[in-house]
Write an enzyme that holds these catalytic residues in place. Structure first.
Site: not given
Ligand code: GRF
Length: 208
Positions: A13, A15, A94, A110, A112, A144, A146, A148
């Site tokens: 968590g 982010n 997921r 999202n 990535h 969307t 697809e 990523d």
């Molecule tokens: C991040 O690197 C994000 O880009 C990817 O999964 C990771 C999640 O990290 N989709 P966190 O749980 O936000 O620390």
């Protein structure tokens, strides 16, 4: 009126934490309304609860990597009950499919850890190191069908050094993730993101 965010998580968590920090510091015109995890033990749930944000484990119902059936309906219902304006996937492990995507069409983002469209899927940082790229980065994109693959909202570039490990590169990318994800949400909240021909255009401030 502040934009309400629903955040879907599976893990540590970081982010989510950066989104909460920016939203509570009034740097962002949005607030986290609810956090949902497909893993009971996700530390992200603790982070949300500590901040007084409603956070729930919602069973994915099976080991299928795709969110479907009753589980998908449960996620949709909770997000709708909280009147969320945007759904942010933040390390949600997921694959989301048509039903939930259409329910939140152009309202689901999202993050990535690569410069998309390079290195989609799992272990993006390792893929970048294995390929030998000199620059890597992070991408926030609309979700969307697809994986990523949706239109790109913001990207950030970081250098890749010769002695980088997966950990050191991931850490450098993560710092950028924490910067651009809240920024993308803020642009959305201020209605600055326009989609045309499957591309995202960011409206400039015209000083008014
Ligand atoms: C991040 O690197 C994000 O880009 C990817 O999964 C990771 C999640 O990290 N989709 P966190 O749980 O936000 O620390």
């Amino acid at each position: 009126m502040s934009c309400k965010i629903g955040v879907l998580v599976s893990g540590r968590g970081s982010n989510l934490k950066s989104i909460i920090e920016k939203s509570t510091s009034s740097e962002m015109n949005a607030e986290v309304a609810v956090v949902l995890s497909d893993r009971k033990e996700a530390y992200a749930l603790e982070i949300a609860k500590k901040e007084g944000i409603e956070a729930h484990y919602v069973s994915p119902e099976n080991t299928n990597p795709i969110l479907t059936g009753k589980a998908e309906d449960n996620y949709i219902n909770i997000l709708k009950n909280h009147d969320v304006d945007i759904v942010c996937l933040a390390g949600f492990m997921r694959i989301v499919k048509e039903k939930i995507i259409n329910e939140f069409k152009w309202k689901m983002m999202n993050i990535h850890p690569s410069l998309l469209p390079s290195f989609k899927g799992l272990n993006a940082q390792k893929q970048a190191l294995d390929y030998g790229v000199h620059f890597a980065g992070a991408t926030v994109h609309f979700v969307t069908g697809e994986v990523d693959g949706g239109p790109i909202i913001l990207q950030a570039v970081v250098p890749v050094y010769q002695d980088d490990t997966e950990d050191s590169l991931s850490e450098r990318i993560l710092e950028e993730e924490h910067r651009i994800y809240p920024k993308a949400i803020d642009l959305f909240a201020n209605n600055k993101l326009k989609i045309k021909d499957n591309k995202v255009f960011i409206e400039e401030d015209n000083g008014q």
